[in-house]
Design an enzyme around this catalytic site. Sequence first.
Site, PDB file in Angstrom:
ATOM      1  N   GLU A 129       0.819  -1.208   0.000  1.00  0.00           N
ATOM      2  CA  GLU A 129       0.000   0.000   0.000  1.00  0.00           C
ATOM      3  C   GLU A 129       0.856   1.261   0.000  1.00  0.00           C
ATOM      4  OE1 GLU A 129      -4.199  -0.110   0.489  1.00  0.00           O
ATOM      5  OE2 GLU A 129      -2.874  -0.779  -1.110  1.00  0.00           O
ATOM      6  N   THR A 242     -13.152   3.950 -13.727  1.00  0.00           N
ATOM      7  CA  THR A 242     -12.180   3.672 -12.677  1.00  0.00           C
ATOM      8  C   THR A 242     -12.461   2.340 -11.983  1.00  0.00           C
ATOM      9  OG1 THR A 242     -11.029   4.652 -10.785  1.00  0.00           O
ATOM     10  CG2 THR A 242     -13.425   4.851 -10.832  1.00  0.00           C
TER      11      THR A 242
END
Length: 325
Positions: A129, A242
């Site tokens: 992340e 997206t």
Amino acid sequence: ALFNYRFPPTGLVGKHIDVWTGEWQERNSGVGSTGDSFYEYLIKAAILFDDLELLSMWREMRSAVDAHMRFGAWYADVDMVTGSITRPIFDSLQGFWPGLLALDGDIRGASVTLNAFLRVWDEFQAVPEEFDWLRWRLPAAESGGRKYPLRPEVVESIYLVYQATGDPSWLHAGEQIFHDLVARTSAPCGHAVLSDVSTGEQEDSMPSFFLSETLKYLYLLFSPDNFLHRPHKPSPDFVFTTEGHPLPLGLFYSTTRNARHEVASGPKVKRPGGSTCPAHESGPRGVRCALARCSAFDLERAQQPGDDRDLASGSWPEGESSWVP
């Protein structure tokens, strides 16, 4: 509306705004988490609706991003008012950015940044992340930034750059990612999130976007005859949302030479022989240079913010990108 709330000296937007008052609640600005979709929909809506105004907005925002956030191959979060760095961190949601550059015809910029992001993948066989590209290290274990939740953004960029270039080295990158996913995330009932990319420990969860986006883009990468691709077109017939949903451009077709013409006529040029990468050598674990060892990617220089590009022109020096003109 959000575009009109840019901070004038820098041209940047923050990450949180009060929708009633228009006051920014967070001055941190970046192309990754909590800001990514704004940039993505500027260029994708320009293509979808054939809208020159939206294309102009995208390019104005990209100029501000290049001037304040881009450091070599990497992007940092900055203060929207001062432009000073707040977080020299690659976060996994930045992974879509090379794909946007490819949509805008900037194959050189897309290739050099995607090569950098894939260096992180090659380091951990996953994308955490958060990753500190300045010090080349993971965040503290307790931060949660070492997790890999099976995100699709880097795979999407590989797919889009491959579609723009036809360079087979990107297929090798996608193939390695596929094998790493099978080796590290396979679980009895699907694929599991990695709670720590350095240990490979799995969590009992699999986000739905792994099926709807990550695996979709991998499938399309290796599906040249898929109806979405329609070879020999000057521009794509579909644009992906997206969330990875394909929207057909034919619903919004324009007979004028507007935004789609401007994007389609960008510098989509290939190196002789069709290669985007000058090294094209076998790297660790048998991966071609697009994933592991692009000779044009210099980690030491990438770790020196701002010294390897001309901010005024946005140009890349000779040999500094995985693209050689």
